[in-house]
Design a protein around this motif. Structure first.
Motif, PDB file in Angstrom:
ATOM      1  N   MET A   1     -15.909 -22.717 -54.358  1.00 56.85           N
ATOM      2  CA  MET A   1     -17.047 -22.073 -55.006  1.00 56.85           C
ATOM      3  C   MET A   1     -16.552 -20.825 -55.737  1.00 56.85           C
ATOM      4  O   MET A   1     -15.864 -19.995 -55.148  1.00 56.85           O
ATOM      5  N   ASP A   2     -16.922 -20.703 -56.990  1.00 60.36           N
ATOM      6  CA  ASP A   2     -16.580 -19.518 -57.783  1.00 60.36           C
ATOM      7  C   ASP A   2     -17.724 -18.514 -57.612  1.00 60.36           C
ATOM      8  O   ASP A   2     -18.736 -18.566 -58.300  1.00 60.36           O
ATOM      9  N   TYR A   3     -17.551 -17.591 -56.657  1.00 61.42           N
ATOM     10  CA  TYR A   3     -18.628 -16.657 -56.312  1.00 61.42           C
ATOM     11  C   TYR A   3     -18.910 -15.651 -57.425  1.00 61.42           C
ATOM     12  O   TYR A   3     -20.040 -15.205 -57.587  1.00 61.42           O
ATOM     13  N   GLN A   4     -17.890 -15.310 -58.205  1.00 61.25           N
ATOM     14  CA  GLN A   4     -18.119 -14.397 -59.324  1.00 61.25           C
ATOM     15  C   GLN A   4     -18.999 -15.073 -60.382  1.00 61.25           C
ATOM     16  O   GLN A   4     -19.928 -14.463 -60.915  1.00 61.25           O
ATOM     17  N   LYS A   5     -18.735 -16.323 -60.649  1.00 59.22           N
ATOM     18  CA  LYS A   5     -19.546 -17.071 -61.615  1.00 59.22           C
ATOM     19  C   LYS A   5     -20.974 -17.261 -61.084  1.00 59.22           C
ATOM     20  O   LYS A   5     -21.944 -17.157 -61.833  1.00 59.22           O
ATOM     21  N   LEU A   6     -21.088 -17.532 -59.787  1.00 59.78           N
ATOM     22  CA  LEU A   6     -22.408 -17.661 -59.170  1.00 59.78           C
ATOM     23  C   LEU A   6     -23.169 -16.339 -59.284  1.00 59.78           C
ATOM     24  O   LEU A   6     -24.365 -16.329 -59.610  1.00 59.78           O
ATOM     25  N   SER A   7     -22.487 -15.223 -59.050  1.00 57.15           N
ATOM     26  CA  SER A   7     -23.116 -13.910 -59.155  1.00 57.15           C
ATOM     27  C   SER A   7     -23.658 -13.668 -60.563  1.00 57.15           C
ATOM     28  O   SER A   7     -24.767 -13.153 -60.743  1.00 57.15           O
ATOM     29  N   LYS A   8     -22.896 -14.078 -61.568  1.00 54.23           N
ATOM     30  CA  LYS A   8     -23.355 -13.915 -62.954  1.00 54.23           C
ATOM     31  C   LYS A   8     -24.585 -14.780 -63.229  1.00 54.23           C
ATOM     32  O   LYS A   8     -25.521 -14.336 -63.899  1.00 54.23           O
ATOM     33  N   GLU A   9     -24.599 -15.980 -62.705  1.00 58.64           N
ATOM     34  CA  GLU A   9     -25.747 -16.874 -62.890  1.00 58.64           C
ATOM     35  C   GLU A   9     -26.990 -16.306 -62.202  1.00 58.64           C
ATOM     36  O   GLU A   9     -28.075 -16.260 -62.779  1.00 58.64           O
ATOM     37  N   VAL A  10     -26.818 -15.842 -60.973  1.00 56.39           N
ATOM     38  CA  VAL A  10     -27.942 -15.270 -60.223  1.00 56.39           C
ATOM     39  C   VAL A  10     -28.428 -13.993 -60.908  1.00 56.39           C
ATOM     40  O   VAL A  10     -29.638 -13.770 -61.032  1.00 56.39           O
ATOM     41  N   SER A  11     -27.509 -13.180 -61.380  1.00 53.36           N
ATOM     42  CA  SER A  11     -27.891 -11.958 -62.096  1.00 53.36           C
ATOM     43  C   SER A  11     -28.706 -12.290 -63.335  1.00 53.36           C
ATOM     44  O   SER A  11     -29.735 -11.660 -63.604  1.00 53.36           O
ATOM     45  N   TYR A  12     -28.255 -13.250 -64.091  1.00 55.31           N
ATOM     46  CA  TYR A  12     -28.983 -13.647 -65.300  1.00 55.31           C
ATOM     47  C   TYR A  12     -30.393 -14.113 -64.933  1.00 55.31           C
ATOM     48  O   TYR A  12     -31.374 -13.708 -65.558  1.00 55.31           O
ATOM     49  N   LEU A  40     -31.467 -23.095 -58.851  1.00 57.92           N
ATOM     50  CA  LEU A  40     -30.022 -23.206 -59.066  1.00 57.92           C
ATOM     51  C   LEU A  40     -29.538 -24.643 -58.893  1.00 57.92           C
ATOM     52  O   LEU A  40     -28.702 -25.124 -59.656  1.00 57.92           O
ATOM     53  N   GLN A  41     -30.059 -25.333 -57.897  1.00 66.08           N
ATOM     54  CA  GLN A  41     -29.604 -26.689 -57.590  1.00 66.08           C
ATOM     55  C   GLN A  41     -29.987 -27.696 -58.662  1.00 66.08           C
ATOM     56  O   GLN A  41     -29.440 -28.794 -58.695  1.00 66.08           O
ATOM     57  N   GLU A  42     -30.864 -27.321 -59.571  1.00 66.72           N
ATOM     58  CA  GLU A  42     -31.209 -28.196 -60.696  1.00 66.72           C
ATOM     59  C   GLU A  42     -30.136 -28.159 -61.784  1.00 66.72           C
ATOM     60  O   GLU A  42     -30.114 -28.995 -62.673  1.00 66.72           O
ATOM     61  N   THR A  50     -25.758 -23.168 -51.443  1.00 70.69           N
ATOM     62  CA  THR A  50     -26.562 -22.994 -50.232  1.00 70.69           C
ATOM     63  C   THR A  50     -26.924 -21.522 -50.036  1.00 70.69           C
ATOM     64  O   THR A  50     -26.369 -20.634 -50.702  1.00 70.69           O
ATOM     65  N   GLU A  51     -27.787 -21.274 -49.081  1.00 67.53           N
ATOM     66  CA  GLU A  51     -28.128 -19.895 -48.735  1.00 67.53           C
ATOM     67  C   GLU A  51     -26.883 -19.153 -48.262  1.00 67.53           C
ATOM     68  O   GLU A  51     -26.691 -17.985 -48.581  1.00 67.53           O
ATOM     69  N   GLU A  52     -26.025 -19.831 -47.521  1.00 63.84           N
ATOM     70  CA  GLU A  52     -24.779 -19.214 -47.055  1.00 63.84           C
ATOM     71  C   GLU A  52     -23.906 -18.793 -48.230  1.00 63.84           C
ATOM     72  O   GLU A  52     -23.243 -17.751 -48.185  1.00 63.84           O
ATOM     73  N   ASP A  53     -23.899 -19.596 -49.307  1.00 64.91           N
ATOM     74  CA  ASP A  53     -23.137 -19.242 -50.504  1.00 64.91           C
ATOM     75  C   ASP A  53     -23.668 -17.944 -51.122  1.00 64.91           C
ATOM     76  O   ASP A  53     -22.896 -17.107 -51.593  1.00 64.91           O
ATOM     77  N   LEU A  54     -24.984 -17.781 -51.132  1.00 62.30           N
ATOM     78  CA  LEU A  54     -25.564 -16.558 -51.686  1.00 62.30           C
ATOM     79  C   LEU A  54     -25.178 -15.339 -50.838  1.00 62.30           C
ATOM     80  O   LEU A  54     -24.855 -14.277 -51.374  1.00 62.30           O
ATOM     81  N   HIS A  55     -25.181 -15.496 -49.524  1.00 59.13           N
ATOM     82  CA  HIS A  55     -24.746 -14.403 -48.645  1.00 59.13           C
ATOM     83  C   HIS A  55     -23.271 -14.074 -48.898  1.00 59.13           C
ATOM     84  O   HIS A  55     -22.894 -12.899 -48.970  1.00 59.13           O
ATOM     85  N   GLU A  56     -22.453 -15.102 -49.039  1.00 53.84           N
ATOM     86  CA  GLU A  56     -21.024 -14.909 -49.291  1.00 53.84           C
ATOM     87  C   GLU A  56     -20.804 -14.245 -50.651  1.00 53.84           C
ATOM     88  O   GLU A  56     -19.962 -13.356 -50.789  1.00 53.84           O
ATOM     89  N   MET A  57     -21.583 -14.657 -51.648  1.00 53.15           N
ATOM     90  CA  MET A  57     -21.504 -14.066 -52.980  1.00 53.15           C
ATOM     91  C   MET A  57     -21.735 -12.560 -52.900  1.00 53.15           C
ATOM     92  O   MET A  57     -20.990 -11.766 -53.478  1.00 53.15           O
ATOM     93  N   ILE A  58     -22.749 -12.152 -52.150  1.00 53.88           N
ATOM     94  CA  ILE A  58     -23.079 -10.730 -52.013  1.00 53.88           C
ATOM     95  C   ILE A  58     -21.987  -9.998 -51.252  1.00 53.88           C
ATOM     96  O   ILE A  58     -21.574  -8.903 -51.633  1.00 53.88           O
ATOM     97  N   SER A  59     -21.490 -10.591 -50.183  1.00 47.67           N
ATOM     98  CA  SER A  59     -20.471  -9.907 -49.387  1.00 47.67           C
ATOM     99  C   SER A  59     -19.162  -9.726 -50.143  1.00 47.67           C
ATOM    100  O   SER A  59     -18.439  -8.762 -49.913  1.00 47.67           O
ATOM    101  N   ARG A  60     -18.854 -10.609 -51.075  1.00 49.24           N
ATOM    102  CA  ARG A  60     -17.605 -10.510 -51.845  1.00 49.24           C
ATOM    103  C   ARG A  60     -17.714  -9.580 -53.050  1.00 49.24           C
ATOM    104  O   ARG A  60     -16.705  -9.217 -53.628  1.00 49.24           O
ATOM    105  N   SER A  61     -18.903  -9.228 -53.432  1.00 46.91           N
ATOM    106  CA  SER A  61     -19.102  -8.425 -54.641  1.00 46.91           C
ATOM    107  C   SER A  61     -18.775  -6.957 -54.382  1.00 46.91           C
ATOM    108  O   SER A  61     -19.256  -6.363 -53.421  1.00 46.91           O
ATOM    109  N   ASP A  62     -17.981  -6.379 -55.265  1.00 45.11           N
ATOM    110  CA  ASP A  62     -17.684  -4.952 -55.144  1.00 45.11           C
ATOM    111  C   ASP A  62     -18.761  -4.104 -55.802  1.00 45.11           C
ATOM    112  O   ASP A  62     -18.831  -2.904 -55.593  1.00 45.11           O
TER     113      ASP A  62
END
Length: 188
Positions: A1-12, A40-42, A50-62
């Motif tokens: 999972m590319d969490y930085q890319k996910l963060s950009k998608e969620v931010s948008y 997102l899943q669409e 998953t919800e766990e991915d969103l938690h991981e995305m937040i924890s990895r973000s500086d």
């Protein structure tokens, strides 16, 4: 999972285009995790998120762009949606900073700091963070020092975005000085 890319998608989705994802933000910018995950899943790239991915995305973000609480998620700052995301007024530190491109200095000298396409002016407690932000638009950004203590005492409201970001509706030029080569001079 590319969490930085996910963060950009969620931010948008949460900051700029909730309508594109059919999200319904409340007046503080919160949306249910279930609603965001469904949206997102669409998108094929995020069909397995998953919800766990969103938690991981937040924890990895500086930069701590998002937060999760009671089954909901929101972006902490950077919104450009028409609906104003309400923030709680907080007493700011005495000094805040803002990094900007040299080409914007004349306008700031004339009009102060304005949110432009965003809902708030973004400020930092640390000069280094302001410089990093300014470098997005200018290799040699200008760092502005904000006399937040004086502004606050004169009725300017500040909002705490997160541990690195402070927000204001606008900052009048009389509270701003430029920092050049470790010397500060008043913008007038």
């Amino acid at each position: 999972m590319d969490y930085q890319k996910l963060s950009k998608e969620v931010s948008y989705a949460l900051r700029h285009a909730p309508h594109e994802y059919e999200l319904e933000l409340d007046d503080q910018g919160w949306v249910s995790m279930a609603q965001l995950l469904q949206a997102l899943q669409e998108v094929p790239l995020w069909s397995q998120v998953t919800e766990e991915d969103l938690h991981e995305m937040i924890s990895r973000s500086d930069k701590k762009r998002h937060e999760i609480h009671n089954g909901k998620i929101r972006a902490l700052y950077g919104h450009s949606v028409p609906q104003k995301i309400r923030k709680e007024v907080k007493t700011p530190p005495d000094i805040l900073y803002h990094g900007t491109a040299t080409r914007f200095i004349d306008a700031i000298m004339k009009n102060g700091l304005l949110p432009k396409g965003r809902q708030y002016v973004h400020l930092s407690e640390e000069m280094a963070t302001a410089k990093q932000v300014g470098k997005r638009r200018d290799e040699h950004p200008v760092i502005l020092k904000i006399d937040a203590k004086l502004a606050w005492s004169e009725g300017v409201e500040f909002y705490h975005g997160n541990e690195m970001v402070w927000l204001a509706d606008r900052v009048d030029r009389r509270y701003i000085s430029m920092i050049n080569d470790d010397e500060s001079r008043t913008v007038s």
